[in-house]
Enzyme design. Sequence first.
Site, short mmCIF file in Angstrom:
data_model
loop_
_atom_site.label_atom_id
_atom_site.label_comp_id
_atom_site.label_asym_id
_atom_site.label_seq_id
_atom_site.Cartn_x
_atom_site.Cartn_y
_atom_site.Cartn_z
N ASN A 6 0.82 -1.22 0.17
CA ASN A 6 0.00 0.00 0.09
C ASN A 6 0.75 1.20 -0.04
O ASN A 6 1.31 1.57 1.03
CB ASN A 6 -0.99 0.04 1.07
CG ASN A 6 -1.96 1.20 1.17
OD1 ASN A 6 -1.82 2.00 0.53
ND2 ASN A 6 -2.84 1.08 2.26
N ARG A 92 -2.56 -2.06 -3.46
CA ARG A 92 -3.75 -1.18 -3.40
C ARG A 92 -3.68 -0.10 -4.37
O ARG A 92 -2.72 0.66 -4.31
CB ARG A 92 -4.02 -0.81 -1.82
CG ARG A 92 -5.24 0.06 -1.66
CD ARG A 92 -5.05 0.85 -0.30
NE ARG A 92 -6.27 1.64 -0.32
CZ ARG A 92 -6.25 2.79 0.30
NH1 ARG A 92 -5.10 3.19 1.00
NH2 ARG A 92 -7.20 3.25 0.46
N HIS A 181 -12.99 2.99 -0.35
CA HIS A 181 -13.05 2.04 0.76
C HIS A 181 -13.68 0.79 0.43
O HIS A 181 -14.31 -0.03 1.24
CB HIS A 181 -13.93 2.48 2.15
CG HIS A 181 -13.24 3.63 2.77
ND1 HIS A 181 -14.05 4.62 3.62
CD2 HIS A 181 -11.89 4.01 3.07
CE1 HIS A 181 -13.33 5.64 3.97
NE2 HIS A 181 -12.02 5.01 3.76
N ARG A 242 -12.22 15.93 7.41
CA ARG A 242 -13.03 16.26 6.25
C ARG A 242 -14.51 16.38 6.61
O ARG A 242 -15.05 15.96 7.24
CB ARG A 242 -12.93 15.20 5.20
CG ARG A 242 -11.46 14.98 4.46
CD ARG A 242 -11.67 13.67 3.84
NE ARG A 242 -10.63 12.86 3.86
CZ ARG A 242 -10.64 11.60 3.80
NH1 ARG A 242 -11.18 10.86 2.80
NH2 ARG A 242 -9.63 10.91 4.42
N GLU A 385 -8.20 -5.02 5.36
CA GLU A 385 -8.17 -4.75 3.78
C GLU A 385 -7.00 -5.45 3.05
O GLU A 385 -6.95 -5.78 2.27
CB GLU A 385 -8.17 -2.97 3.51
CG GLU A 385 -9.37 -2.53 3.75
CD GLU A 385 -9.26 -0.76 4.21
OE1 GLU A 385 -8.91 -0.75 5.17
OE2 GLU A 385 -9.52 -0.22 3.13
#
Length: 403
Positions: A6, A92, A181, A242, A385
Amino acid sequence: MILVLNSGSSSLKFQLFALHSLQSLASGMIEQIGEESSHARLQFIDSEGKSQKITKNLPIPEHKAAITAMSALLKQSKLLVHLDELAGIGHRVVHGGESFQQPVLIDKKVMAGIKSLIPLAPLHNSANLAGIEVAMDQARNTAQVAVFDTAFHQTIPAHSYIYALPFELYKREKVRRYGFHGTSHSYVGNEAARFLGRPFASLKIITLHLGNGASAAAIKHGSCQDTSMGMTPLEGLVMGTRSGDLDPAILFYLARETGMSLDDLDELLNKKSGLKGICGDNDMRTITERIKDGDKQAELALDIFCYRLKKYIGSYLAVLGGADCIVFTGGIGEHSAPVRQKSCEGLEDLGISLDPEKNESHSGEARAIHMQQSKIQILVIPTDEELEIAAQTRNLISSAPTP
Ligand code: ADP
């Protein structure tokens, strides 16, 4: 063995899995790539079953040096002599646009495709691609697979992914909702089905991935129908820093009235808003502690976070026409009992009844936290993940024709 990479703009996360059992053999991280003193660490289980850590401080100017440092750590731990010994490497990749609807074996054409999507996710896709380029160069005989964060959401229907903007902006500029996601939503959705002992393809599931970034997904019979993030990971739920959903006219107002530039506004919405903007902290643990000390601003931040989440749960019940289960995951979803309690509060008439005692219990395992009479089951499922990327990589390389 399968290695999952990743690659972020200044970090490289990696995890090594056994090919058949997908048992984790080692995991590590290189941080502060490009800074004067970078930090490389690896954690693995040695031959005597003990957890071992190797840590190094060394300058790592770019991804090539990061992957070399990772290879050196794996070699030092005697897990691997050369990357070419691997059965596969899974990468990823954040943005797959409309071109990539499932994991793919990486070749020059795929790399060009990922490159062409850089404008849609400048920081992420360029870092992901940098990692792929180095790994392709250093492990020329190893099959490498790209697993996209957006892919699981490619089943979302047009009435959900098209914005109410001039249609040519979709045609020409690819302005549409993509969602992110996806690997996590797909993983916890499948795990929920396994936990309930029912086929994924028979269930209606609302998955809530609540970490620093947060998103919800509505999954019907194994296929995603809607998700809260949009063209970028800024839309939807309130997040650590955010804003999530807001009236876009706020941006015109701020630009006109305060002279803020596009870059200022970008930073405002991505880095200075969300929980941090409301109360000054973006870490849910700190916010929870502050609330215990009677801090009203921290309480307001939690209330806003949970209210937005509740609105999405309600809207996804409408999208799916009811649900069999709701899944909480991600750092906040897995660990914050107050967030789960507040976002499910008052939804009993919709079939959602949380059990306060089960909600307070802690465990790293998948668990149910609803009352017996709850029509909709409420689950907490730890996401993984990297494991999902390893599984998808293994599936693809085992089904690929050998040359
Ligand atoms: P990322 O999106 O970066 O992978 P994580 O999924 O690890 O992030 O989630 C990070 C969030 O989880 C932070 O807001 C953190 O405060 C929160 N979190 C982690 N542990 C707890 C806990 N025990 N209680 C409340 N929140 C927690």
